[in-house]
Design a protein around this motif. Structure first.
Motif, short mmCIF file in Angstrom:
data_model
loop_
_atom_site.label_atom_id
_atom_site.label_comp_id
_atom_site.label_asym_id
_atom_site.label_seq_id
_atom_site.Cartn_x
_atom_site.Cartn_y
_atom_site.Cartn_z
N ILE A 1 40.46 46.49 28.73
CA ILE A 1 40.37 46.93 30.16
C ILE A 1 39.79 45.87 30.92
N PHE A 2 40.57 45.43 31.72
CA PHE A 2 40.00 44.32 32.71
C PHE A 2 39.52 44.81 34.01
N LEU A 3 38.37 44.39 34.35
CA LEU A 3 38.05 44.84 35.81
C LEU A 3 38.53 43.71 36.98
N SER A 4 39.30 44.24 37.76
CA SER A 4 39.92 43.48 38.39
C SER A 4 39.33 43.79 39.99
N SER A 5 40.14 43.43 41.12
CA SER A 5 39.68 43.43 42.26
C SER A 5 40.60 43.72 43.38
N ALA A 6 40.28 44.41 44.38
CA ALA A 6 41.19 44.54 45.72
C ALA A 6 41.49 43.25 46.30
N ASN A 7 40.72 42.17 45.82
CA ASN A 7 41.11 40.85 46.68
C ASN A 7 42.42 40.31 45.91
N VAL A 8 43.04 40.91 45.06
CA VAL A 8 44.43 40.52 44.54
C VAL A 8 45.40 40.94 45.69
N PHE A 9 45.07 41.83 46.63
CA PHE A 9 45.89 42.04 47.97
C PHE A 9 45.32 41.56 49.14
N ASP A 10 44.62 40.48 49.15
CA ASP A 10 43.94 40.31 50.39
C ASP A 10 44.80 39.38 51.45
N ALA A 11 45.93 38.95 51.01
CA ALA A 11 46.95 38.37 51.98
C ALA A 11 47.71 39.48 52.64
N PHE A 12 47.75 40.76 52.21
CA PHE A 12 48.19 41.77 52.79
C PHE A 12 46.94 42.59 53.54
N SER A 13 47.07 42.53 55.01
CA SER A 13 46.16 43.01 55.59
C SER A 13 46.34 44.35 56.61
N ASN A 14 47.75 44.74 56.53
CA ASN A 14 47.97 45.56 57.52
C ASN A 14 47.93 47.22 57.08
N PHE A 15 47.56 47.35 55.72
CA PHE A 15 47.70 48.53 55.42
C PHE A 15 47.11 48.63 53.81
N PRO A 16 46.55 49.78 53.40
CA PRO A 16 45.82 49.83 51.86
C PRO A 16 47.02 49.52 50.96
N SER A 17 46.58 49.07 49.67
CA SER A 17 47.32 48.76 48.79
C SER A 17 47.25 49.81 47.60
N GLY B 1 40.60 35.98 44.46
CA GLY B 1 41.82 36.97 44.39
C GLY B 1 42.87 36.29 43.61
N ARG B 2 43.33 35.15 43.62
CA ARG B 2 44.11 34.15 42.91
C ARG B 2 43.81 34.24 41.37
N PHE B 3 42.51 34.00 41.18
CA PHE B 3 42.02 33.99 39.83
C PHE B 3 42.14 35.19 39.17
N LYS B 4 42.01 36.35 39.88
CA LYS B 4 42.17 37.75 39.33
C LYS B 4 43.58 37.88 38.99
N ILE B 5 44.49 37.55 40.06
CA ILE B 5 46.20 37.70 39.70
C ILE B 5 46.55 36.97 38.55
N LYS B 6 45.89 35.85 38.24
CA LYS B 6 46.25 35.09 36.97
C LYS B 6 45.90 35.86 36.00
N ILE B 7 45.00 36.48 35.67
CA ILE B 7 44.69 37.08 34.43
C ILE B 7 45.29 38.44 34.43
N GLU B 8 45.52 39.04 35.79
CA GLU B 8 46.23 40.30 35.66
C GLU B 8 47.75 40.01 35.23
N ASN B 9 48.43 38.97 35.46
CA ASN B 9 49.81 38.35 35.05
C ASN B 9 49.83 38.41 33.44
N MET B 10 48.55 37.84 32.95
CA MET B 10 48.74 37.54 31.44
C MET B 10 48.74 39.03 30.90
N LEU B 11 48.06 39.83 31.21
CA LEU B 11 47.86 41.29 30.64
C LEU B 11 49.20 41.93 30.89
N LEU B 12 49.79 41.66 31.87
CA LEU B 12 51.21 42.26 32.15
C LEU B 12 52.16 42.13 31.33
N ARG B 13 52.10 40.98 30.61
CA ARG B 13 53.14 40.67 29.48
C ARG B 13 52.86 41.45 28.20
#
Length: 270
Positions: free
Chosen positions: A95-111, A124-136
């Protein structure tokens, strides 16, 4: 009995997780700077920059690892790469605790859970890197739990705000930021539910309602007894920008949801 290993169990969120889970599971945690855990046999010293994580996993033999670490981003990415390789061979869940900051480039709506991630921030980019590992990994093997700002009676954010209020210094607020929030104790209950029900995939653990950052900080300040707090309004654009993670596909049961007012009440204990 399931055996849980919490990486970063001595931190603010990690300690809430440990308190919630230890009565129900054989729970272990790691600490680094907090030496008050030295004599606790369920806490293990772990330096993510120098200590081999495979030895830690071999020692504890967890069925589930919860990653609530803080520290150097590059070292964390390297560590999670090792963890992903190890658990893929052993069938351990993470279980990886990630962050809303993985979406901080999208600011016009909730994610929502399965929106594309894109971040302009280093965090945010650091969290995305780890998320992408786990998604495999096979989907049954991981939970990615994305959180907005986390508060609580001993939260670093509350301590910082109190220091500003007590010193009569202007605290920065963002009137154009629309966000959701959560409380560490509620996150711990939600993670407990995810473990207990063998849930997997991506979950958004924020409040189900939204609030402007300046309004939220003002309400907490007033609940703390500061009727005329000093704020410095910081505007980043002419329209509202969103940094909020809301559930759509993986909604939790009613009793595990939270609202902004609940976060304020649980943060400012009377």
């Amino acid at each position: 009995m399931r055996r849980i290993l919490i990486l970063g169990a001595s931190g603010f969120i990690g300690s809430s997780l440990y308190r919630e889970l230890c009565p129900y599971y054989d729970t272990y945690g790691t600490y680094f700077t907090n030496t008050s855990y030295v004599n606790n046999q369920h806490f293990l010293y772990f330096n993510l920059e120098t200590d081999p994580v495979e030895s830690l996993i071999e020692s504890v033999k967890p069925t589930c690892i919860i990653s609530a670490l803080r520290g150097n981003f590059e070292e964390q990415v390297h560590l999670h790469k090792e963890i992903t390789t190890i658990i893929a061979k052993r069938g351990i869940r993470i279980i990886f605790l990630s962050s809303a900051n993985v979406f901080d480039a999208f600011s016009n709506f909730p994610s929502y859970e399965y929106d594309k991630t894109l971040s302009e921030s280093i965090y945010g980019r650091f969290k995305i890197k780890i998320e992408n590992m786990l998604l495999r990994l096979p989907v049954w093997q991981y939970v990615i739990a994305r959180m907005p700002m986390v508060f609580g009676p001993k939260s670093p954010r509350l301590n910082e705000l109190k220091q500003f209020l007590e010193n009569r210094e202007a605290y920065e607020v963002f009137p154009d930021l629309v966000m959701n929030v959560t409380a560490a104790d509620k996150v711990a209950q939600q993670v407990h539910y995810l473990i207990n029900r063998h849930k997997s995939g991506i979950y958004h653990l924020g409040s189900r309602d939204l609030v402007h950052h300046n309004e939220f900080i003002r309400d907490i300040s007033q609940e703390l007894g500061y009727k005329k707090p000093l704020f410095k309004n910081v505007y980043t654009r002419n329209t509202d920008r969103f940094l909020a993670v809301l559930p759509k596909d993986n909604k939790l049961p009613e009793q595990f949801q939270i609202e902004v007012r609940d976060v304020i009440n649980s943060t400012v204990l009377r």
